[in-house]
Scaffold this motif. Structure first.
Motif, PDB file in Angstrom:
ATOM      1  N   TRP A  59      39.784   7.535  24.387  1.00 35.97           N
ATOM      2  CA  TRP A  59      40.563   8.339  23.450  1.00 35.97           C
ATOM      3  C   TRP A  59      42.051   8.172  23.746  1.00 35.97           C
ATOM      4  CZ3 TRP A  59      38.021  10.137  27.661  1.00 35.97           C
ATOM      5  CH2 TRP A  59      38.748  10.872  28.588  1.00 35.97           C
ATOM      6  N   VAL A  60      42.878   8.598  22.780  1.00 34.03           N
ATOM      7  CA  VAL A  60      44.330   8.566  22.937  1.00 34.03           C
ATOM      8  C   VAL A  60      44.746   9.862  23.619  1.00 34.03           C
ATOM      9  CG1 VAL A  60      46.562   8.473  21.770  1.00 34.03           C
ATOM     10  CG2 VAL A  60      44.652   7.093  20.905  1.00 34.03           C
ATOM     11  N   GLU A  61      45.279   9.730  24.829  1.00 31.18           N
ATOM     12  CA  GLU A  61      45.718  10.899  25.582  1.00 31.18           C
ATOM     13  C   GLU A  61      47.056  11.409  25.055  1.00 31.18           C
ATOM     14  OE1 GLU A  61      45.561  13.899  28.441  1.00 31.18           O
ATOM     15  OE2 GLU A  61      44.016  12.517  27.695  1.00 31.18           O
ATOM     16  N   THR A  79      55.304   5.867  23.257  1.00 33.94           N
ATOM     17  CA  THR A  79      54.564   5.397  24.430  1.00 33.94           C
ATOM     18  C   THR A  79      53.111   5.816  24.260  1.00 33.94           C
ATOM     19  OG1 THR A  79      56.484   5.510  25.891  1.00 33.94           O
ATOM     20  CG2 THR A  79      54.315   5.575  26.925  1.00 33.94           C
ATOM     21  N   LEU A  80      52.230   4.844  24.214  1.00 40.74           N
ATOM     22  CA  LEU A  80      50.807   5.077  23.963  1.00 40.74           C
ATOM     23  C   LEU A  80      50.053   5.124  25.289  1.00 40.74           C
ATOM     24  CD1 LEU A  80      48.334   5.225  22.028  1.00 40.74           C
ATOM     25  CD2 LEU A  80      48.295   2.724  22.082  1.00 40.74           C
ATOM     26  N   GLU A  81      49.273   6.190  25.486  1.00 39.40           N
ATOM     27  CA  GLU A  81      48.439   6.324  26.679  1.00 39.40           C
ATOM     28  C   GLU A  81      46.991   6.509  26.253  1.00 39.40           C
ATOM     29  OE1 GLU A  81      47.783   9.155  30.641  1.00 39.40           O
ATOM     30  OE2 GLU A  81      49.523   9.446  29.336  1.00 39.40           O
ATOM     31  N   LEU A  82      46.123   5.606  26.725  1.00 37.50           N
ATOM     32  CA  LEU A  82      44.694   5.652  26.429  1.00 37.50           C
ATOM     33  C   LEU A  82      43.935   6.029  27.691  1.00 37.50           C
ATOM     34  CD1 LEU A  82      44.443   2.392  24.314  1.00 37.50           C
ATOM     35  CD2 LEU A  82      44.067   4.685  23.430  1.00 37.50           C
ATOM     36  N   ARG A  83      42.922   6.869  27.542  1.00 35.28           N
ATOM     37  CA  ARG A  83      42.089   7.271  28.675  1.00 35.28           C
ATOM     38  C   ARG A  83      40.641   6.936  28.367  1.00 35.28           C
ATOM     39  NH1 ARG A  83      43.979  11.298  32.030  1.00 35.28           N
ATOM     40  NH2 ARG A  83      42.048  10.867  33.170  1.00 35.28           N
ATOM     41  N   CYS A  84      39.900   6.555  29.452  1.00 29.28           N
ATOM     42  CA  CYS A  84      38.489   6.191  29.304  1.00 29.28           C
ATOM     43  C   CYS A  84      37.680   6.931  30.361  1.00 29.28           C
ATOM     44  CB  CYS A  84      38.320   4.680  29.462  1.00 29.28           C
ATOM     45  SG  CYS A  84      36.590   4.128  29.367  1.00 29.28           S
ATOM     46  N   ASN A 109      41.194  -0.333  34.683  1.00 26.24           N
ATOM     47  CA  ASN A 109      41.540   1.037  35.070  1.00 26.24           C
ATOM     48  C   ASN A 109      40.981   1.970  34.007  1.00 26.24           C
ATOM     49  OD1 ASN A 109      42.692   3.311  36.205  1.00 26.24           O
ATOM     50  ND2 ASN A 109      44.627   2.285  36.648  1.00 26.24           N
ATOM     51  N   LYS A 110      40.972   3.258  34.340  1.00 23.47           N
ATOM     52  CA  LYS A 110      40.526   4.243  33.362  1.00 23.47           C
ATOM     53  C   LYS A 110      41.664   4.709  32.469  1.00 23.47           C
ATOM     54  CE  LYS A 110      36.509   6.165  35.766  1.00 23.47           C
ATOM     55  NZ  LYS A 110      35.838   7.403  36.248  1.00 23.47           N
ATOM     56  N   THR A 111      42.884   4.196  32.726  1.00 28.56           N
ATOM     57  CA  THR A 111      44.058   4.578  31.937  1.00 28.56           C
ATOM     58  C   THR A 111      44.837   3.335  31.546  1.00 28.56           C
ATOM     59  OG1 THR A 111      44.234   6.690  33.104  1.00 28.56           O
ATOM     60  CG2 THR A 111      46.172   5.963  31.900  1.00 28.56           C
ATOM     61  N   MET A 112      45.277   3.291  30.282  1.00 33.58           N
ATOM     62  CA  MET A 112      46.145   2.213  29.801  1.00 33.58           C
ATOM     63  C   MET A 112      47.380   2.851  29.180  1.00 33.58           C
ATOM     64  SD  MET A 112      45.564  -0.638  26.770  1.00 33.58           S
ATOM     65  CE  MET A 112      44.569  -1.773  27.722  1.00 33.58           C
ATOM     66  N   VAL A 113      48.580   2.354  29.575  1.00 35.19           N
ATOM     67  CA  VAL A 113      49.841   2.857  29.046  1.00 35.19           C
ATOM     68  C   VAL A 113      50.604   1.684  28.433  1.00 35.19           C
ATOM     69  CG1 VAL A 113      52.030   3.978  29.570  1.00 35.19           C
ATOM     70  CG2 VAL A 113      49.948   4.707  30.746  1.00 35.19           C
ATOM     71  N   ARG A 114      51.036   1.861  27.167  1.00 29.84           N
ATOM     72  CA  ARG A 114      51.830   0.840  26.478  1.00 29.84           C
ATOM     73  C   ARG A 114      53.084   1.522  25.921  1.00 29.84           C
ATOM     74  NH1 ARG A 114      48.446  -3.544  23.199  1.00 29.84           N
ATOM     75  NH2 ARG A 114      50.282  -4.703  23.940  1.00 29.84           N
ATOM     76  N   VAL A 125      55.521   0.915  21.417  1.00 26.75           N
ATOM     77  CA  VAL A 125      54.479   0.221  20.655  1.00 26.75           C
ATOM     78  C   VAL A 125      54.989  -0.189  19.275  1.00 26.75           C
ATOM     79  CG1 VAL A 125      52.570   1.324  21.857  1.00 26.75           C
ATOM     80  CG2 VAL A 125      53.565   2.436  19.861  1.00 26.75           C
ATOM     81  N   LYS A 126      54.425  -1.265  18.781  1.00 27.26           N
ATOM     82  CA  LYS A 126      54.710  -1.767  17.446  1.00 27.26           C
ATOM     83  C   LYS A 126      53.446  -1.651  16.604  1.00 27.26           C
ATOM     84  CE  LYS A 126      58.819  -2.847  18.829  1.00 27.26           C
ATOM     85  NZ  LYS A 126      59.983  -2.018  18.430  1.00 27.26           N
ATOM     86  N   ARG A 127      53.626  -1.969  15.324  1.00 20.94           N
ATOM     87  CA  ARG A 127      52.464  -1.842  14.426  1.00 20.94           C
ATOM     88  C   ARG A 127      51.347  -2.797  14.815  1.00 20.94           C
ATOM     89  NH1 ARG A 127      55.810  -3.526   9.190  1.00 20.94           N
ATOM     90  NH2 ARG A 127      57.350  -2.403  10.441  1.00 20.94           N
ATOM     91  N   LEU A 128      51.712  -3.956  15.422  1.00 19.00           N
ATOM     92  CA  LEU A 128      50.688  -4.912  15.835  1.00 19.00           C
ATOM     93  C   LEU A 128      49.897  -4.421  17.036  1.00 19.00           C
ATOM     94  CD1 LEU A 128      52.606  -8.309  15.453  1.00 19.00           C
ATOM     95  CD2 LEU A 128      50.984  -7.240  13.869  1.00 19.00           C
ATOM     96  N   ASP A 129      50.394  -3.391  17.724  1.00 17.82           N
ATOM     97  CA  ASP A 129      49.659  -2.836  18.854  1.00 17.82           C
ATOM     98  C   ASP A 129      48.534  -1.916  18.397  1.00 17.82           C
ATOM     99  OD1 ASP A 129      51.308  -4.140  20.672  1.00 17.82           O
ATOM    100  OD2 ASP A 129      52.788  -2.514  20.628  1.00 17.82           O
ATOM    101  N   GLY A 130      48.476  -1.640  17.121  1.00 17.18           N
ATOM    102  CA  GLY A 130      47.364  -0.869  16.605  1.00 17.18           C
ATOM    103  C   GLY A 130      46.098  -1.712  16.555  1.00 17.18           C
ATOM    104  N   GLY A 131      44.981  -1.072  16.281  1.00 20.85           N
ATOM    105  CA  GLY A 131      43.707  -1.778  16.216  1.00 20.85           C
ATOM    106  C   GLY A 131      42.660  -1.094  17.064  1.00 20.85           C
ATOM    107  N   VAL A 132      41.632  -1.870  17.463  1.00 22.07           N
ATOM    108  CA  VAL A 132      40.495  -1.333  18.205  1.00 22.07           C
ATOM    109  C   VAL A 132      40.710  -1.563  19.697  1.00 22.07           C
ATOM    110  CG1 VAL A 132      38.010  -1.493  18.577  1.00 22.07           C
ATOM    111  CG2 VAL A 132      38.942  -1.723  16.263  1.00 22.07           C
TER     112      VAL A 132
END
Length: 668
Positions: free
Chosen positions: A260-262, A273-278, A302-307, A310-317
């Protein structure tokens, strides 16, 4: 002392009873058991009856050895009593006989005193009776200690795994240990649950018990609470003590993976700044968690990803994968991320537009966005229009200026872009302010500003009422031009600002009135008052300059060299009201009006004071004069300049001719 006398009597009585064949009856009653805590004093009571009376009764106490033999510990005869020497109780026991009750007291009992005691009652006849009491000693054990297994336990283990151990020390009788899971007792039911116990008898005779719990662990045991319960005995009761609670770490494979998006919460925009958690619902240590962006193959273990940014191309699955490294089992989960964007605002026409006065003005503003946008137009920070199109039916000079188009996304705060458009309206110039402007000043230098609107930018010229052109500095503004002129003024004057371009011209008149000029003219119109000035004169042999003040003068100094005689007067005024008066050296050119006014008033007061002093001098009121003395002055020609001088100490007047010859007053 009485014993030798009574002994034969007792023996005689015994023989007498024996001769007649009559035997005494003896009965003993005792409790089956006496319970006492270790360290306390135990009291064992022996109740007895005999028909012979107490005089010839013998009381003996014994305890039963492990081999069932008796060991006497106390003997009480009619004439003597004492504890037996060299026994366990020699120094700890005492006997108290009260009527038909014999109470044996044992001090500081211990678990070794947990024995059977016998009370024997004898009479003078061969009859005797005895009773037995079991002494039970209790000792409370220590608080139970529990230890959990330090390592985690996998649900994949085939054999039962150790959960923990429980230990209790120094209790008597032997305490019992029972295991609990979530308040439910665990029974020994192999192979699911195995409970093993061991008992240790300490040197003190106390019992220490240790119990170990092993069982097959399941996933639901990850939050279970384990503890042990110790049951021990005290006199007349049973007590229970509960150990601390423990948890165990259970390792189990996940059945579900979530990503999910934290942050940020809500919608995402470019630059965030996009932070994803798993995470997963498993708890297995030998595993790898990987988050990967499917569009760019960007991944992290890792269980966490930080970008950042972000740009529109960073969107997706984005996909999160859990891999168990022992058996290489995998399970994955994914989520879709949308990055919203707002491109730069574009105005058509670009940069600037010029329209004729009276024509229609039209411009449009657009910005590409992933969300719904809102467009507003501003001029000078004021809202002038809403929507993509800016439209003015009939443009005027006031329409000209810089317009700003602002595009926002109402759904998301912070998403905004803007662009500007310069609007020029072609037409004849307009000058700000009224056509005739009155300017009053105390200064001798004036600054005038003329601002004109119009397109093309007008040219501004400055002229005076007498046709003189003035040099000025001109700068262009957003809606026209501005010019500033600086010049000296000597009298009231009119100045004209003329702004012109290809479509016409406009003139504004500045009517300048100098307050200083008016004041000085008033003063110079007053009657002239002559006063004599105290001076110092040095005469040269060649030239004499004669300066006569026309108004009040102050003390002056004449410097005379070998060639020239010059007399300087501090202040001069011009009698002609038309001419421009010469300013006093003490008045600065750029001084303020109120300072000039004060100086003028001071000069006026000095003139009055001088007149009064001169009048008194003529009347002989000062300087020792006894009467009035008149001096007449002969008119001089242009070539015959005469200087009138007076001494400080005498009233003699000396007239010097042009050639320096001394003349007497009667020659005039």
């Amino acid at each position: 002392m009485a014993l030798p006398d009574t002994a034969p009597l007792l023996v005689g009585l015994l023989l007498l009873f024996h001769a007649f064949g009559a035997w005494a009856i003896v009965e003993v009653n005792m409790e089956d058991k006496v319970e006492v805590m270790a360290g306390e004093t135990a009291q064992i009571t022996c109740m007895f009856t005999t028909d012979e009376g107490l005089g010839g009764t013998t009381i003996q106490w014994f305890y039963v050895l492990p081999n069932k033999e008796r060991q006497r510990i106390y003997n009480k005869e009619p004439m003597h009593e004492a504890a037996e020497q060299n026994t366990l109780f020699t120094h700890r026991i005492s006997l108290n006989v009260n009527g038909t009750a014999a109470v044996l007291a044992i001090r500081d009992v211990g678990v070794r005193d947990n024995l059977e005691f016998i009370c024997v009652i004898k009479t003078l006849t061969p009859e005797e009776a005895e009773g037995r009491t079991q002494l039970q000693v209790f000792k409370s054990p220590t608080f139970p200690t529990i230890e959990a297994v330090e390592t985690g336990i996998s649900v994949n283990e085939e054999a039962p795994s150790k959960i923990g151990s429980c230990r209790v020390k120094n209790g008597y009788p032997k305490p019992n240990i029972t295991w609990y899971r979530n308040n439910m007792p665990l029974r020994n039911t192999p192979p699911e649950v195995v409970v093993t116990s061991s008992t240790t008898i300490e040197s003190s005779g106390l019992f220490s018990v240790q119990s170990e719990l092993t069982m097959k662990v399941k996933k639901e045991h990850k939050d279970a609470v384990f503890y042990c319960e110790v049951i021990y005995f005290v006199p007349g009761a049973t007590k229970m003590t509960e150990s601390q609670h423990i948890n165990i770490t259970v390792y189990y494979l996940p059945t579900e993976v979530n990503i999910w998006v934290e942050s940020p919460k809500g919608k995402i925009k470019e630059g965030d700044t996009l932070e994803l958690r798993c995470d997963n619902n498993g708890n297995y240590p030998s595993s790898i968690t990987t988050i990967k962006h499917q569009n760019s193959e960007y991944s992290v273990e890792n269980k966490t990803m930080v970008r950042t940014n972000v740009k529109r191309l960073d969107g997706g699955v984005y996909e999160c994968t859990f891999e168990e490294t022992d058996n290489f089992d995998e399970i994955s989960g994914s989520t879709k991320v949308s990055v919203n964007y707002l491109e730069s605002a574009v105005i058509t026409p670009k940069d600037s537009i010029a329209v004729m006065e009276g024509e229609e003005l039209k411009a449009s503003c657009n910005a590409l966005s992933s969300l719904q946008t809102s467009t507003t137009w501003f001029k000078n920070e004021k809202l002038v229009s809403k929507g993509n199109t800016l439209s003015v039916k009939s443009a005027t000079l006031e329409t000209a200026g810089m317009y700003k188009c602002v595009v926002t996304v109402p759904e998301m705060e912070g998403m905004k872009t803007s662009s500007t458009l310069q609007v020029n309206v072609k037409g004849s110039p307009q000058i700000l302010g009224p056509d005739v402007q009155e300017v009053e000043t105390y200064e001798t230098t004036v600054n005038l500003t003329c601002s004109a609107t119009g397109f093309p930018a007008p040219t501004i010229m400055w002229t005076t009422s007498d046709g003189k052109n003035l040099n000025a500095l001109q700068t262009e503004t957003e809606d026209g031009a501005q010019s500033v002129v600086t010049f000296k003024i000597t009298s009231n004057v009119k100045v004209f600002c003329n702004a012109s371009n290809d479509f016409g011209s406009k003139v504004v008149e500045f009517n300048i009135k100098t307050i200083l000029n008016t004041t000085l003219t008033t003063i110079t119109s007053m009657p002239t008052i002559s006063t004599t000035t105290r001076s110092t004169t040095t005469i040269s042999s060649d030239t004499v300059v004669h300066t006569t003040p026309t108004a009040t003068t102050t003390t002056s100094t004449n410097t005379i060299t070998d060639d020239t005689v010059t007399q300087n007067t501090s202040t001069n005024y011009v009698n002609d009201p038309v001419q421009t008066p010469t300013k006093s050296p003490n008045i600065k050119k750029e001084s303020k009006g109120f300072v000039i006014a004060i100086i003028i008033i001071a000069i006026f007061l000095l003139a009055i004071l001088g007149s009064v002093l001169y009048f008194l001098y003529k009347k002989g009121r000062i300087c020792g004069r006894s009467g009035k003395q008149d001096f007449s002055k002969r008119k001089s020609s242009k070539d015959n300049i005469v200087v009138e001088m007076k001494s400080d100490n005498t009233e003699e007047a000396i007239l010097l001719g042009v050639n320096g010859e001394k003349q007497q007053p009667n020659d005039q």
